[in-house]
Design a protein around this motif. Structure first.
Motif, PDB file in Angstrom:
ATOM      1  N   VAL A  17       0.842  -1.205   0.000  1.00  0.00           N
ATOM      2  CA  VAL A  17       0.000   0.000   0.000  1.00  0.00           C
ATOM      3  C   VAL A  17       0.873   1.250   0.000  1.00  0.00           C
ATOM      4  N   PHE A  18       1.944   1.204   0.757  1.00  0.00           N
ATOM      5  CA  PHE A  18       2.875   2.323   0.841  1.00  0.00           C
ATOM      6  C   PHE A  18       3.496   2.610  -0.529  1.00  0.00           C
ATOM      7  N   ALA A  19       3.897   1.546  -1.225  1.00  0.00           N
ATOM      8  CA  ALA A  19       4.509   1.707  -2.551  1.00  0.00           C
ATOM      9  C   ALA A  19       3.501   2.225  -3.571  1.00  0.00           C
ATOM     10  N   ASP A  20       2.260   1.756  -3.490  1.00  0.00           N
ATOM     11  CA  ASP A  20       1.235   2.188  -4.441  1.00  0.00           C
ATOM     12  C   ASP A  20       0.800   3.632  -4.223  1.00  0.00           C
ATOM     13  N   SER A  21       1.052   4.162  -3.034  1.00  0.00           N
ATOM     14  CA  SER A  21       0.583   5.516  -2.685  1.00  0.00           C
ATOM     15  C   SER A  21       1.689   6.550  -2.750  1.00  0.00           C
ATOM     16  N   VAL A  22       2.802   6.212  -3.412  1.00  0.00           N
ATOM     17  CA  VAL A  22       4.000   7.028  -3.353  1.00  0.00           C
ATOM     18  C   VAL A  22       3.800   8.466  -3.818  1.00  0.00           C
ATOM     19  N   ASP A  23       2.849   8.708  -4.689  1.00  0.00           N
ATOM     20  CA  ASP A  23       2.626  10.064  -5.200  1.00  0.00           C
ATOM     21  C   ASP A  23       1.399  10.735  -4.573  1.00  0.00           C
ATOM     22  N   SER A  24       0.885  10.191  -3.512  1.00  0.00           N
ATOM     23  CA  SER A  24      -0.339  10.715  -2.900  1.00  0.00           C
ATOM     24  C   SER A  24      -0.040  11.629  -1.713  1.00  0.00           C
ATOM     25  N   VAL A  25      -1.053  12.420  -1.348  1.00  0.00           N
ATOM     26  CA  VAL A  25      -0.944  13.283  -0.174  1.00  0.00           C
ATOM     27  C   VAL A  25      -0.870  12.443   1.090  1.00  0.00           C
ATOM     28  N   ALA A  26      -1.578  11.320   1.097  1.00  0.00           N
ATOM     29  CA  ALA A  26      -1.572  10.425   2.255  1.00  0.00           C
ATOM     30  C   ALA A  26      -0.176   9.891   2.519  1.00  0.00           C
ATOM     31  N   PHE A  27       0.577   9.643   1.468  1.00  0.00           N
ATOM     32  CA  PHE A  27       1.965   9.170   1.596  1.00  0.00           C
ATOM     33  C   PHE A  27       2.793  10.218   2.338  1.00  0.00           C
ATOM     34  N   GLU A  28       2.666  11.468   1.926  1.00  0.00           N
ATOM     35  CA  GLU A  28       3.423  12.546   2.564  1.00  0.00           C
ATOM     36  C   GLU A  28       3.044  12.692   4.038  1.00  0.00           C
ATOM     37  N   ARG A  29       1.747  12.566   4.330  1.00  0.00           N
ATOM     38  CA  ARG A  29       1.308  12.676   5.717  1.00  0.00           C
ATOM     39  C   ARG A  29       1.893  11.556   6.573  1.00  0.00           C
TER      40      ARG A  29
ATOM     41  N   ILE B 198       5.981   9.498  10.604  1.00  0.00           N
ATOM     42  CA  ILE B 198       7.187   8.698  10.898  1.00  0.00           C
ATOM     43  C   ILE B 198       8.317   9.613  11.345  1.00  0.00           C
ATOM     44  N   SER B 199       8.479  10.746  10.679  1.00  0.00           N
ATOM     45  CA  SER B 199       9.547  11.683  10.997  1.00  0.00           C
ATOM     46  C   SER B 199       9.428  12.212  12.423  1.00  0.00           C
ATOM     47  N   ARG B 200       8.201  12.502  12.851  1.00  0.00           N
ATOM     48  CA  ARG B 200       8.004  13.017  14.203  1.00  0.00           C
ATOM     49  C   ARG B 200       8.226  11.930  15.263  1.00  0.00           C
ATOM     50  N   ALA B 201       7.820  10.720  14.919  1.00  0.00           N
ATOM     51  CA  ALA B 201       7.843   9.654  15.923  1.00  0.00           C
ATOM     52  C   ALA B 201       9.190   8.965  16.070  1.00  0.00           C
ATOM     53  N   MET B 202      10.087   9.104  15.056  1.00  0.00           N
ATOM     54  CA  MET B 202      11.292   8.274  15.078  1.00  0.00           C
ATOM     55  C   MET B 202      12.304   8.702  16.143  1.00  0.00           C
ATOM     56  N   ILE B 203      12.157   9.910  16.693  1.00  0.00           N
ATOM     57  CA  ILE B 203      13.089  10.312  17.742  1.00  0.00           C
ATOM     58  C   ILE B 203      12.406  10.334  19.113  1.00  0.00           C
ATOM     59  N   GLY B 204      11.191   9.774  19.148  1.00  0.00           N
ATOM     60  CA  GLY B 204      10.457   9.693  20.407  1.00  0.00           C
ATOM     61  C   GLY B 204      10.749   8.406  21.138  1.00  0.00           C
ATOM     62  N   SER B 205       9.931   8.108  22.115  1.00  0.00           N
ATOM     63  CA  SER B 205      10.120   6.911  22.938  1.00  0.00           C
ATOM     64  C   SER B 205       9.955   5.625  22.143  1.00  0.00           C
ATOM     65  N   ALA B 206       9.188   5.699  21.057  1.00  0.00           N
ATOM     66  CA  ALA B 206       8.964   4.504  20.232  1.00  0.00           C
ATOM     67  C   ALA B 206       9.849   4.503  18.989  1.00  0.00           C
ATOM     68  N   GLY B 207      10.914   5.311  19.022  1.00  0.00           N
ATOM     69  CA  GLY B 207      11.746   5.506  17.841  1.00  0.00           C
ATOM     70  C   GLY B 207      12.295   4.224  17.231  1.00  0.00           C
ATOM     71  N   ILE B 208      12.765   3.315  18.051  1.00  0.00           N
ATOM     72  CA  ILE B 208      13.334   2.062  17.545  1.00  0.00           C
ATOM     73  C   ILE B 208      12.288   1.280  16.763  1.00  0.00           C
ATOM     74  N   HIS B 209      11.092   1.191  17.308  1.00  0.00           N
ATOM     75  CA  HIS B 209      10.014   0.446  16.647  1.00  0.00           C
ATOM     76  C   HIS B 209       9.568   1.156  15.379  1.00  0.00           C
ATOM     77  N   VAL B 210       9.542   2.477  15.419  1.00  0.00           N
ATOM     78  CA  VAL B 210       9.151   3.260  14.238  1.00  0.00           C
ATOM     79  C   VAL B 210      10.145   3.039  13.105  1.00  0.00           C
ATOM     80  N   LEU B 211      11.425   3.114  13.419  1.00  0.00           N
ATOM     81  CA  LEU B 211      12.456   2.937  12.384  1.00  0.00           C
ATOM     82  C   LEU B 211      12.481   1.510  11.850  1.00  0.00           C
ATOM     83  N   ALA B 212      12.240   0.534  12.727  1.00  0.00           N
ATOM     84  CA  ALA B 212      12.178  -0.864  12.268  1.00  0.00           C
ATOM     85  C   ALA B 212      11.013  -1.048  11.311  1.00  0.00           C
ATOM     86  N   TYR B 213       9.873  -0.462  11.659  1.00  0.00           N
ATOM     87  CA  TYR B 213       8.701  -0.518  10.774  1.00  0.00           C
ATOM     88  C   TYR B 213       9.003   0.182   9.456  1.00  0.00           C
ATOM     89  N   PHE B 214       9.605   1.377   9.536  1.00  0.00           N
ATOM     90  CA  PHE B 214       9.889   2.169   8.348  1.00  0.00           C
ATOM     91  C   PHE B 214      10.816   1.412   7.387  1.00  0.00           C
TER      92      PHE B 214
END
Length: 524
Positions: A12-24, A29-45
């Motif tokens: 779904v992420f790959a199919d939405s690469v040019d969409s506004v939802a992708f940017e959101r 991800i950018s906001r969450a990756m340096i938070g308390s859940a950063g490790i899990h966010v980056l692993a998911y990303f």
């Protein structure tokens, strides 16, 4: 459950690469990756960016530059490790990276990471830097390439430092792979690493590491480095030792064998005197290794061995009988039947080289014989392989006090090479048979008996393969047979027997074919 947002599937992420939802979602991800859940966010990303479309989009966006800045400002080892892994994944899957990425300071950020004390961070850092430098290498040789991708001296120094024995083994392995990949991809980039310092460190890896994959990478990198900088050949062979090098050719992994036979091929082309010198110092090392590789199941290895033999023969034809002592002619004959175009081309080049070089040797031998003792000292007197050959195959050489020692030995080399079924038609041409007949005819008298027997030995080798005789019917019938029959009345009993036997073998073949019978009747 540990993510502060709803995760997306990679498709779904790959199919939405040019969409506004992708940017959101990227913003989340950018906001969450340096938070308390950063490790899990980056692993998911990292799990959802492994497609070309996503990687191309993100590596060329402000997000990549943001990752580079965050990387050097963080204190968390685990977060730094994960971000390095994400950057490496993006570069590895991207096919188009804009010049702006090279100008963003990403390379510099990864170099800074390699100064960290934590091994886990340095491992992921060198892996990501290796991906970056490989892409840079793909751009450097392109016409009109941007200078943005030029690999700076401090970057070369960073990779070189990572090869040192004091470095973590995994970091050294990634540094080896980086040099290997860069050198195989780009001449411009590869030359930056084709230095004595880097070669010395790679040789250290090859000699001390217990990691076979790492040793293989070092061997391939060394092969590329020596090809790009032939001045490294003496350093390489002095450090590794010629006998040890030949052992790698016999016992090494297939990729190491391929790398080293490639290295030997280029060493022979660029530094032949060095290879010949080492052969004389270690006469039992190279010949068995080459003969062994000719039996390899790997077509690329066999092809490169054939090319190496061709270059050796081009420089000194006496390599052929030396190889023959280890049974190298038989696999060469078998390779002639192989259907692969690459092997056929390599075999054809070897045959052409043998035909030309052995032909020149034959003419030199004949000239010396015709000129008798006054020309008995030929260019082959100074051939450094002659002494080695006389020890390896003493049967090729006549008595040492013979005035015809060298030319007769060369004729015997000519005879030895003709034991190969595929090389025989190349080295013994109809013109050669006619010339031998003429020299045999004029070399009468007791003083020339050893010359006559030497020539008869070459001629007799032709009758070993009856199916080849039709190729020589004209000179055999019109030149050789009359000469042989004249010697049936020789006072030397052995001479009479040998001449009669050869004449009989030839007549027995030709008398069974009406076409050749007609030639016999027209022979003088």
């Amino acid at each position: 459950d540990k993510l502060p947002f709803t995760p997306w599937k990679a498709t779904v992420f790959a199919d939405s690469v040019d969409s506004v939802a992708f940017e959101r979602h990227i913003a989340e991800i950018s906001r969450a990756m340096i938070g308390s859940a950063g490790i899990h966010v980056l692993a998911y990303f990292e799990s959802i960016i492994q497609s070309t479309s996503v990687a191309n989009k993100l590596i060329n966006s402000h997000f990549a530059a943001h990752l580079a800045k965050v990387l050097v400002s963080l204190k968390s080892t685990s977060l730094k490790t994960r971000i390095c892994s994400v950057i490496g994944t993006l570069i590895r899957h991207a096919t188009v990276i804009e010049n702006e990425v090279a100008e963003s300071g990403l390379c510099e950020s990864l170099q800074k990471i390699l100064k960290e004390k934590q091994e886990a961070v340095r491992r992921k850092g060198i892996a990501a830097l290796g991906e970056y430098l490989f892409y840079a290498a793909t751009q450097m040789d392109d016409e009109g390439a941007s200078t943005s991708w030029t690999i700076a001296p401090d970057t070369v120094a960073t990779i070189t430092k990572c090869l040192r024995s004091t470095e973590d083994e995994t970091v050294r392995f990634y540094a080896c792979k980086t040099v290997e990949n860069i050198s195989s991809q780009s001449i411009s980039a590869g030359c930056l690493f084709a230095t004595a310092d880097v070669a010395g460190l790679l040789l250290s890896v090859l000699g001390s590491s217990k990691n076979e994959k790492m040793k293989m990478s070092a061997a391939i990198a060394l092969s590329h480095a020596c090809k790009l900088n032939p001045e490294l050949f003496p350093l390489f062979f002095d450090s590794i030792g010629f006998s040890n090098f030949c052992n790698f050719l016999i016992e090494g992994l297939a990729r190491v064998k391929q790398a080293f036979i490639t290295l030997l091929l280029y060493a022979t082309k660029n530094s032949y005197e060095l290879v010949e010198k080492m052969q004389l110092q270690s006469p039992t090392a190279l010949i068995p290794a080459i003969a062994n590789l000719l039996e390899s199941s790997n077509a690329v290895i066999k092809g490169k061995v054939l090319l190496t033999v061709a270059v050796l023969v081009e420089n000194n034809v006496l390599w052929l009988p030396l190889l023959g002592t280890k049974g190298a002619y038989q696999p060469v004959d078998r390779i002639a039947k192989d259907s692969q175009k690459y092997l056929k081309s390599c075999h054809l080049l070897l045959c052409d080289t043998v035909e030309r070089c052995v032909g020149q040797m034959f003419l030199s031998a004949v000239e010396d014989l015709v000129a008798k003792a006054s020309r008995a000292k030929s260019i082959y007197d100074s051939n450094p392989l002659f002494a080695l050959l006389s020890k390896s195959i003493p049967s090729l050489f006549p008595r040492s006090n013979s005035p015809f020692y060298k030319p007769l030995a060369l004729l015997n080399v000519f005879k030895d090479v003709s034991t190969s079924l595929t090389l025989k038609p190349r080295v013994i041409s109809p013109a050669a048979v006619k010339t031998l007949s003429e020299v045999f005819g004029i070399s009468e008298g007791k003083d020339f008996e050893e010359v006559q027997f030497g020539i008869l030995g070459v001629i007799e080798s032709l009758t070993d393969v009856p199916k080849l005789l039709p190729n020589y019917c004209e000179p055999m019938i019109h030149s050789l047979l009359p000469t042989l029959l004249n010697r049936i009345y020789s006072k030397n009993e052995e001479m009479r027997c040998v001449c009669f036997r050869i004449a009989y073998d030839i007549l027995a073949q030709y008398m069974n074919d009406e076409e050749y019978v007609c030639l016999l009747y027209t022979s003088p």
